[in-house]
Design a protein around this motif. Sequence first.
Motif, PDB file in Angstrom:
ATOM      1  N   ILE A   1       1.000  -1.397  -0.519  1.00 40.97           N
ATOM      2  CA  ILE A   1       0.567   0.182  -0.366  1.00 40.97           C
ATOM      3  C   ILE A   1       0.754   1.040  -0.111  1.00 40.97           C
ATOM      4  N   PRO A   2       0.874   1.731  -0.861  1.00 42.18           N
ATOM      5  CA  PRO A   2       2.087   3.111  -1.484  1.00 42.18           C
ATOM      6  C   PRO A   2       1.849   3.849   0.152  1.00 42.18           C
ATOM      7  N   LYS A   3       3.447   4.011   0.416  1.00 39.57           N
ATOM      8  CA  LYS A   3       3.507   4.922   1.498  1.00 39.57           C
ATOM      9  C   LYS A   3       2.899   4.308   2.815  1.00 39.57           C
ATOM     10  N   MET A   4       2.813   3.234   3.082  1.00 38.84           N
ATOM     11  CA  MET A   4       2.227   2.658   4.356  1.00 38.84           C
ATOM     12  C   MET A   4       2.495   1.469   4.143  1.00 38.84           C
ATOM     13  N   TYR A   5       2.707   0.220   3.729  1.00 39.63           N
ATOM     14  CA  TYR A   5       2.942  -0.879   3.565  1.00 39.63           C
ATOM     15  C   TYR A   5       3.610  -1.516   2.616  1.00 39.63           C
ATOM     16  N   PHE A   6       4.622  -2.431   3.197  1.00 40.13           N
ATOM     17  CA  PHE A   6       5.895  -2.812   1.968  1.00 40.13           C
ATOM     18  C   PHE A   6       6.011  -4.311   2.580  1.00 40.13           C
ATOM     19  N   GLU A   7       5.329  -5.654   1.906  1.00 43.37           N
ATOM     20  CA  GLU A   7       6.441  -6.649   2.495  1.00 43.37           C
ATOM     21  C   GLU A   7       6.410  -7.784   0.829  1.00 43.37           C
ATOM     22  N   SER A   8       7.312  -8.086   0.670  1.00 41.15           N
ATOM     23  CA  SER A   8       8.479  -8.899  -0.504  1.00 41.15           C
ATOM     24  C   SER A   8       8.607 -10.415   0.598  1.00 41.15           C
ATOM     25  N   LYS A   9       8.695 -11.075  -0.032  1.00 42.67           N
ATOM     26  CA  LYS A   9       8.809 -12.827   0.221  1.00 42.67           C
ATOM     27  C   LYS A   9       8.806 -13.766  -1.037  1.00 42.67           C
ATOM     28  N   THR A  10      10.068 -14.230  -0.777  1.00 41.57           N
ATOM     29  CA  THR A  10      10.479 -15.262  -1.941  1.00 41.57           C
ATOM     30  C   THR A  10       9.455 -15.923  -1.938  1.00 41.57           C
ATOM     31  N   LYS A  11      10.477 -17.311  -2.462  1.00 39.66           N
ATOM     32  CA  LYS A  11       9.098 -18.619  -2.596  1.00 39.66           C
ATOM     33  C   LYS A  11       9.601 -19.387  -2.302  1.00 39.66           C
ATOM     34  N   SER A  12      10.673 -19.238  -0.506  1.00 39.72           N
ATOM     35  CA  SER A  12      10.923 -19.777   0.308  1.00 39.72           C
ATOM     36  C   SER A  12      10.195 -19.483   1.193  1.00 39.72           C
TER      37      SER A  12
END
Length: 228
Positions: free
Chosen positions: A90-101
């Motif tokens: 959510i721009p300027k509020m939330y960011f999460e990046s996850k890989t396949k593992s």
Amino acid sequence: MKKITLALIAVVALLAACTKSEITPDPKPEPEPEPKPAVEYPKITINANKSDLSLFENVDAFLGLEGEKADPFDIGITYMGVFDSVHWEIPKMYFESKTKSSVTVKVGFAFSIPGTYTLYLSAFKDNAVVRRDSVEFHVKNTKDFLGINWKDGKDTEFYSSNNTFSKEYFNLKSNITGDKPFARLEFGLGRGTLGNEYSEISFNALTRCINTNFGESQFSYTGDVKKN
């Protein structure tokens, strides 16, 4: 006469040689390789349990994959075999990046300020976005103070710190079933905010939240925010 005959024979032989060389077909060109078919990645979707919200109302969003049952385990297994990573934002509020593992198939949110917020879900393969989806949340101030319906007789507890990397998030708890009903809104400690920085950010965030939702305060704090 013999010289003329020999000359004619030589000319005929030369013409025959030229004719033979002209009709020799060129070698066939090598066939071009057939283009590889474009990779079709499964369509990803965001499935939210609601899109119209009140202040501090929790909402959950789920990662979906076309052709898969709405089962987190099945979706996770398919995702691990297809994509390299998935980003929630959510721009300027939330960011999460996850890989396949490490698969995130569910995220939760609540919002302290009215407005329209867009959650994006992007799937990556070989450092490129190959699939994307989004969903909008429409947040309104439709309930009583702090988004609580005080006549419902239901206690509320919300910890937005579990759902965001922003420095500004809130913990909200209400107890309206006891002898002395109350609600408490606190500012949560963000990553990298310590000491005086926390005090000032906390004061500004709480002031902005209350004034935006319920009107400008008629009172002002005259102390030193950094020391309180």
